[in-house]
Motif scaffolding. Sequence first.
Motif, PDB file in Angstrom:
ATOM      1  N   ILE A 255       0.616  -1.269  -0.093  1.00 41.57           N
ATOM      2  CA  ILE A 255      -0.001  -0.139  -0.013  1.00 41.57           C
ATOM      3  C   ILE A 255       0.897   1.205   0.030  1.00 41.57           C
ATOM      4  N   PRO A 256       0.728   2.184  -1.019  1.00 37.72           N
ATOM      5  CA  PRO A 256       1.564   3.332  -0.923  1.00 37.72           C
ATOM      6  C   PRO A 256       1.311   4.285   0.050  1.00 37.72           C
ATOM      7  N   GLU A 257       1.869   5.178   0.486  1.00 34.01           N
ATOM      8  CA  GLU A 257       2.087   5.832   1.658  1.00 34.01           C
ATOM      9  C   GLU A 257       0.919   6.895   1.561  1.00 34.01           C
ATOM     10  N   LEU A 258      -0.370   6.758   2.504  1.00 35.63           N
ATOM     11  CA  LEU A 258      -1.256   7.332   2.710  1.00 35.63           C
ATOM     12  C   LEU A 258      -1.407   9.074   3.245  1.00 35.63           C
ATOM     13  N   GLY A 259       0.061   9.110   3.984  1.00 32.17           N
ATOM     14  CA  GLY A 259      -0.024  10.395   4.701  1.00 32.17           C
ATOM     15  C   GLY A 259       0.706  11.454   3.985  1.00 32.17           C
ATOM     16  N   ASP A 260       0.408  12.689   4.223  1.00 28.69           N
ATOM     17  CA  ASP A 260       1.116  14.048   3.682  1.00 28.69           C
ATOM     18  C   ASP A 260       2.591  13.955   4.081  1.00 28.69           C
ATOM     19  N   PRO A 261       3.783  13.930   3.311  1.00 28.27           N
ATOM     20  CA  PRO A 261       4.939  13.984   3.853  1.00 28.27           C
ATOM     21  C   PRO A 261       5.324  14.937   4.836  1.00 28.27           C
ATOM     22  N   LYS A 262       4.583  16.338   4.751  1.00 25.98           N
ATOM     23  CA  LYS A 262       4.703  17.281   5.745  1.00 25.98           C
ATOM     24  C   LYS A 262       4.260  16.901   7.071  1.00 25.98           C
ATOM     25  N   ASN A 263       3.000  16.207   7.187  1.00 22.22           N
ATOM     26  CA  ASN A 263       2.642  16.011   8.399  1.00 22.22           C
ATOM     27  C   ASN A 263       3.199  14.698   9.064  1.00 22.22           C
ATOM     28  N   LEU A 264       3.508  13.954   8.182  1.00 19.71           N
ATOM     29  CA  LEU A 264       4.360  12.694   8.652  1.00 19.71           C
ATOM     30  C   LEU A 264       5.673  13.328   9.294  1.00 19.71           C
ATOM     31  N   GLU A 265       6.308  14.187   8.584  1.00 22.56           N
ATOM     32  CA  GLU A 265       7.628  14.585   9.273  1.00 22.56           C
ATOM     33  C   GLU A 265       7.140  15.313  10.581  1.00 22.56           C
ATOM     34  N   LYS A 266       6.343  16.061  10.571  1.00 17.70           N
ATOM     35  CA  LYS A 266       5.894  16.806  11.665  1.00 17.70           C
ATOM     36  C   LYS A 266       5.775  15.969  13.144  1.00 17.70           C
ATOM     37  N   CYS A 267       5.046  14.783  12.631  1.00 14.14           N
ATOM     38  CA  CYS A 267       4.519  14.001  13.654  1.00 14.14           C
ATOM     39  C   CYS A 267       5.585  12.801  14.137  1.00 14.14           C
ATOM     40  N   SER A 268       6.942  13.205  13.262  1.00 21.54           N
ATOM     41  CA  SER A 268       7.720  12.174  13.602  1.00 21.54           C
ATOM     42  C   SER A 268       9.089  12.800  14.412  1.00 21.54           C
ATOM     43  N   ASN A 269       9.065  14.143  14.606  1.00 21.15           N
ATOM     44  CA  ASN A 269       9.977  14.640  15.325  1.00 21.15           C
ATOM     45  C   ASN A 269       9.529  15.498  16.528  1.00 21.15           C
ATOM     46  N   PRO A 270       9.433  14.811  17.711  1.00 20.66           N
ATOM     47  CA  PRO A 270       9.952  13.435  18.056  1.00 20.66           C
ATOM     48  C   PRO A 270       8.554  12.632  17.861  1.00 20.66           C
ATOM     49  N   LYS A 271       9.062  11.337  17.418  1.00 19.22           N
ATOM     50  CA  LYS A 271       8.122  10.251  17.214  1.00 19.22           C
ATOM     51  C   LYS A 271       7.285  10.391  18.456  1.00 19.22           C
ATOM     52  N   MET A 272       5.869  10.385  18.243  1.00 15.07           N
ATOM     53  CA  MET A 272       5.045   9.945  19.309  1.00 15.07           C
ATOM     54  C   MET A 272       4.900   8.492  19.677  1.00 15.07           C
ATOM     55  N   PRO A 273       4.678   8.261  21.105  1.00 17.78           N
ATOM     56  CA  PRO A 273       4.790   6.840  21.481  1.00 17.78           C
ATOM     57  C   PRO A 273       3.344   6.076  21.293  1.00 17.78           C
ATOM     58  N   GLY A 274       3.569   4.657  21.313  1.00 16.21           N
ATOM     59  CA  GLY A 274       2.199   3.923  21.469  1.00 16.21           C
ATOM     60  C   GLY A 274       1.422   4.145  19.859  1.00 16.21           C
ATOM     61  N   PRO A 275       0.604   3.217  19.820  1.00 19.30           N
ATOM     62  CA  PRO A 275      -0.162   2.885  18.591  1.00 19.30           C
ATOM     63  C   PRO A 275      -1.253   4.321  18.360  1.00 19.30           C
ATOM     64  N   CYS A 276      -1.556   5.130  19.363  1.00 18.10           N
ATOM     65  CA  CYS A 276      -2.515   5.955  19.242  1.00 18.10           C
ATOM     66  C   CYS A 276      -1.927   7.342  18.872  1.00 18.10           C
ATOM     67  N   ASP A 277      -1.065   7.909  19.493  1.00 18.12           N
ATOM     68  CA  ASP A 277      -0.617   9.078  19.602  1.00 18.12           C
ATOM     69  C   ASP A 277       0.265   9.596  18.189  1.00 18.12           C
ATOM     70  N   ASP A 278       0.926   8.698  17.610  1.00 14.48           N
ATOM     71  CA  ASP A 278       1.570   9.026  16.237  1.00 14.48           C
ATOM     72  C   ASP A 278       0.308   9.271  15.127  1.00 14.48           C
ATOM     73  N   ILE A 279      -0.658   8.389  15.135  1.00 15.69           N
ATOM     74  CA  ILE A 279      -1.482   8.526  14.356  1.00 15.69           C
ATOM     75  C   ILE A 279      -2.584   9.682  14.478  1.00 15.69           C
ATOM     76  N   GLN A 280      -2.822  10.053  15.619  1.00 13.58           N
ATOM     77  CA  GLN A 280      -3.654  10.998  16.246  1.00 13.58           C
ATOM     78  C   GLN A 280      -2.852  12.337  15.930  1.00 13.58           C
ATOM     79  N   CYS A 281      -1.819  12.542  15.965  1.00  9.37           N
ATOM     80  CA  CYS A 281      -0.952  13.635  15.373  1.00  9.37           C
ATOM     81  C   CYS A 281      -1.044  13.927  14.099  1.00  9.37           C
ATOM     82  N   ILE A 282      -1.051  12.833  13.277  1.00  8.60           N
ATOM     83  CA  ILE A 282      -1.202  12.800  11.692  1.00  8.60           C
ATOM     84  C   ILE A 282      -2.606  13.433  11.351  1.00  8.60           C
ATOM     85  N   PHE A 283      -3.534  12.704  12.260  1.00  8.74           N
ATOM     86  CA  PHE A 283      -4.816  12.989  11.616  1.00  8.74           C
ATOM     87  C   PHE A 283      -5.110  14.424  12.078  1.00  8.74           C
ATOM     88  N   GLU A 284      -4.809  14.740  13.200  1.00  9.93           N
ATOM     89  CA  GLU A 284      -4.904  16.213  13.586  1.00  9.93           C
ATOM     90  C   GLU A 284      -4.170  17.297  12.801  1.00  9.93           C
TER      91      GLU A 284
END
Length: 146
Positions: free
Chosen positions: A39-68
């Motif tokens: 499956i190709p990457e679904l997220g916008d690279p800008k938002n993925l980068e934003k939510c990767s530095n620092p990477k959010m912990p757990g299965p919810c927080d990083d996806i929550q950050c990207i969705f927000e």
Amino acid sequence: MFKSIVFCALVIVASHADVLKKRDSKGASLKPLSVCCDIPELGDPKNLEKCSNPKMPGPCDDIQCIFEASGFLIDRNTLNVDAYKAHLTKWEEEHKSWKVAVDRAIEECANNQTRQYLDFPCKAYDVFTCTGIAMLKKCPEAAWKC
């Protein structure tokens, strides 16, 4: 990382019959079905980068950050259905072979309430995991690797 979380969740529920139709002559495997569909990457690279530095912990927080960051949530527990559908539709325009999978994801995950049952509620995780499962179920032949 974003993809990895989805694939881990998909392993549990991806054993639906229409996924198993995607057999090919590469031999038997006990790999989780989620690794079989590229499956190709679904997220916008800008938002993925934003939510990767620092990477959010757990299965919810990083996806929550990207969705927000992507505007997919009205509040922590409410999906912005129009924004999410628009994103998937735009993504599909760049990935034409994924139309059936995107349609399924919209129908099952954006148009319906979905719950993936983490130990605590996490709307972003619920919707994204549902999306990954729906797309895996309708993985185009060209993306099938197993």
